[in-house]
Design a protein around this motif. Structure first.
Motif, short mmCIF file in Angstrom:
data_model
loop_
_atom_site.label_atom_id
_atom_site.label_comp_id
_atom_site.label_asym_id
_atom_site.label_seq_id
_atom_site.Cartn_x
_atom_site.Cartn_y
_atom_site.Cartn_z
N PHE A 1 -9.41 -10.18 72.80
CA PHE A 1 -10.43 -10.19 73.64
C PHE A 1 -9.75 -9.23 74.52
CE2 PHE A 1 -10.21 -14.87 72.18
CZ PHE A 1 -11.24 -14.85 71.46
N LYS A 2 -8.95 -9.02 74.82
CA LYS A 2 -8.48 -7.52 76.01
C LYS A 2 -9.22 -8.13 77.81
CE LYS A 2 -6.82 -5.04 72.81
NZ LYS A 2 -5.03 -4.38 72.85
N PHE A 3 -10.08 -7.14 77.71
CA PHE A 3 -10.95 -6.93 79.50
C PHE A 3 -11.46 -8.40 79.11
CE2 PHE A 3 -9.66 -2.99 78.79
CZ PHE A 3 -8.92 -2.62 79.65
N THR A 4 -12.54 -9.10 78.15
CA THR A 4 -13.13 -10.02 78.25
C THR A 4 -12.19 -11.27 78.26
OG1 THR A 4 -13.43 -10.46 75.83
CG2 THR A 4 -14.69 -8.81 77.05
N PHE A 5 -11.01 -11.61 78.56
CA PHE A 5 -10.68 -12.85 78.58
C PHE A 5 -10.40 -13.45 79.50
CE2 PHE A 5 -6.23 -14.54 79.70
CZ PHE A 5 -6.06 -15.59 78.84
N LEU A 6 -10.22 -13.23 81.12
CA LEU A 6 -10.89 -13.94 82.41
C LEU A 6 -12.12 -14.38 82.00
CD1 LEU A 6 -9.39 -11.71 84.80
CD2 LEU A 6 -8.30 -14.29 83.86
N PRO A 7 -13.38 -13.28 81.80
CA PRO A 7 -14.51 -13.68 81.86
C PRO A 7 -14.83 -15.21 80.75
CG PRO A 7 -14.98 -11.58 81.94
CD PRO A 7 -13.12 -12.02 81.74
N LEU A 8 -13.95 -14.62 79.69
CA LEU A 8 -14.08 -16.25 78.80
C LEU A 8 -12.82 -17.00 79.40
CD1 LEU A 8 -15.20 -16.67 76.03
CD2 LEU A 8 -13.19 -15.98 75.29
N VAL A 9 -12.29 -17.24 79.93
CA VAL A 9 -11.64 -18.42 80.12
C VAL A 9 -12.32 -19.32 81.32
CG1 VAL A 9 -9.71 -18.67 81.68
CG2 VAL A 9 -9.23 -17.20 79.42
N PHE A 10 -12.71 -18.18 82.01
CA PHE A 10 -14.19 -18.91 83.55
C PHE A 10 -15.06 -19.84 82.92
CE2 PHE A 10 -17.34 -18.14 86.49
CZ PHE A 10 -17.28 -18.51 87.45
N ILE A 11 -16.00 -18.79 82.00
CA ILE A 11 -16.65 -19.92 81.14
C ILE A 11 -17.05 -21.26 80.46
CG2 ILE A 11 -18.78 -19.51 79.33
CD1 ILE A 11 -19.18 -16.10 80.09
N LEU A 12 -15.32 -20.64 79.82
CA LEU A 12 -15.24 -22.19 79.00
C LEU A 12 -14.39 -23.64 80.10
CD1 LEU A 12 -13.28 -20.45 76.33
CD2 LEU A 12 -14.94 -21.76 76.23
N TYR A 13 -13.84 -23.16 81.33
CA TYR A 13 -12.87 -24.12 82.06
C TYR A 13 -14.17 -24.87 82.70
CZ TYR A 13 -8.53 -23.25 81.17
OH TYR A 13 -6.70 -23.89 80.94
N VAL B 1 -14.79 -31.37 72.67
CA VAL B 1 -14.07 -31.12 72.58
C VAL B 1 -13.79 -29.99 71.84
CG1 VAL B 1 -13.28 -31.67 69.67
CG2 VAL B 1 -13.81 -33.55 71.37
N ILE B 2 -15.09 -28.78 71.10
CA ILE B 2 -14.92 -27.47 70.80
C ILE B 2 -14.48 -26.72 72.30
CG2 ILE B 2 -16.45 -26.03 70.61
CD1 ILE B 2 -18.18 -27.93 69.15
N VAL B 3 -15.23 -26.98 73.37
CA VAL B 3 -14.84 -26.00 74.28
C VAL B 3 -13.02 -26.13 74.68
CG1 VAL B 3 -15.16 -25.92 77.40
CG2 VAL B 3 -16.83 -26.17 75.45
N THR B 4 -12.41 -27.64 74.55
CA THR B 4 -11.71 -27.66 75.14
C THR B 4 -10.60 -27.28 73.77
OG1 THR B 4 -11.55 -30.01 75.45
CG2 THR B 4 -9.28 -29.47 75.37
N VAL B 5 -10.57 -27.25 72.30
CA VAL B 5 -9.76 -26.39 71.13
C VAL B 5 -10.20 -24.77 71.92
CG1 VAL B 5 -10.28 -25.98 69.00
CG2 VAL B 5 -10.51 -28.37 69.55
N LEU B 6 -11.28 -23.98 71.94
CA LEU B 6 -11.74 -22.64 72.16
C LEU B 6 -10.60 -22.34 73.56
CD1 LEU B 6 -15.04 -21.99 71.56
CD2 LEU B 6 -13.30 -22.17 70.16
N GLY B 7 -10.71 -23.42 74.78
CA GLY B 7 -10.06 -23.33 75.89
C GLY B 7 -7.84 -23.10 75.64
N TRP B 8 -7.75 -23.41 74.48
CA TRP B 8 -5.94 -23.68 74.09
C TRP B 8 -5.82 -22.21 72.85
CZ3 TRP B 8 -6.12 -29.34 71.65
CH2 TRP B 8 -5.51 -30.14 72.66
#
Length: 241
Positions: free
Chosen positions: A180-192, A234-241
């Motif tokens: 995910f490179k530089f999109t990692f932090l925004p992605l984590v923020f969105i998922l949480y 459930v989907i968001v939780t799995v993606l967050g892992w």
């Protein structure tokens, strides 16, 4: 017993001692026997789950202390702790037994004498390890002997307090981001954020369902959306892992 606040014999230990180790369970059972105040105390290998140092403390302060006026029958494999026994019953292994004082059984029973010697050697080794361990943990002090003179060198442990260097955080983020490179932090923020929203809104929607907030909608409407929120969580939780 390992709790954050020591409440003595009122300490809560959980159902069936779920929060206790084997040694702690053995000591609690021994304490119950002491509290019972019976004249004859049967102890089935209560020293098996404790080390030699703790076992010696129990023998000296409990069996020979609090219970000194009681009849105590102790079954144990820790032969190094039976030196204060009035009588010894030794199982020879062939169905026969040997009974008498410690000195008498040692004098006439070669198997018992060999086991006692082995137990003493093992106990000495354990005690030496415990002493070495205590010395090594004593403030990080290091003892050295140079030319017949002893010096104590104390070294303070280095540690970071209340901060993590940016370089450490940068490496952690880089290794955790993967493809995910530089999109990692925004992605984590969105998922949480989605996870928190779904958790809150699922409970809110459940309250809508109970109160039938939308009067023109039936139970199937509320149930369908509630199930959708569950799947999304459930989907968001799995993606967050």
């Amino acid at each position: 017993m390992g709790s954050e606040r020591d409440s003595g014999d009122l300490t809560e230990v959980g159902e069936r001692g779920v929060t206790l180790s084997g040694g702690q369970k053995a000591r609690i059972n021994l304490a119950r026997a002491v509290y019972a105040g019976k004249d004859i105390i049967l102890l089935d290998d209560v020293l098996s789950a404790v080390d030699a140092k703790v076992g010696r403390h129990i023998v000296n302060n409990c069996l020979l202390g609090y219970l000194k006026d009681k009849t105590r029958v102790l079954a144990t494999h820790q032969l190094s702790l039976i030196g204060s026994a009035d009588k010894v019953v030794f199982l020879n292994g062939d169905g026969s037994i040997d009974f008498g004082s410690l000195s008498d059984v040692s004098a006439r029973n070669e198997k018992f004498r060999t086991l006692m010697q082995h137990a003493t050697e093992m106990d000495n080794k354990k005690m030496k390890k415990e002493i070495d361990k205590d010395d090594s943990e004593d403030g990080g002090s290091i003892e050295k002997v140079v030319s017949g003179k002893q010096f104590n060198i104390k070294e303070e442990e280095e540690r970071a307090v209340n901060m993590i260097k940016f370089d450490v955080a940068k490496v952690y983020i880089k290794l955790a981001s993967g493809v995910f490179k530089f999109t990692f932090l925004p992605l984590v923020f969105i998922l949480y954020t989605l996870y928190a929203f779904l958790g809150i809104f699922s409970n809110t929607w459940l309250s809508f369902w109970v109160a039938h907030k939308f009067e023109d909608k039936g139970d199937h409407f509320y149930m369908g959306l509630y199930i959708c929120f569950g799947f999304l969580t459930v989907i968001v939780t799995v993606l967050g892992w």
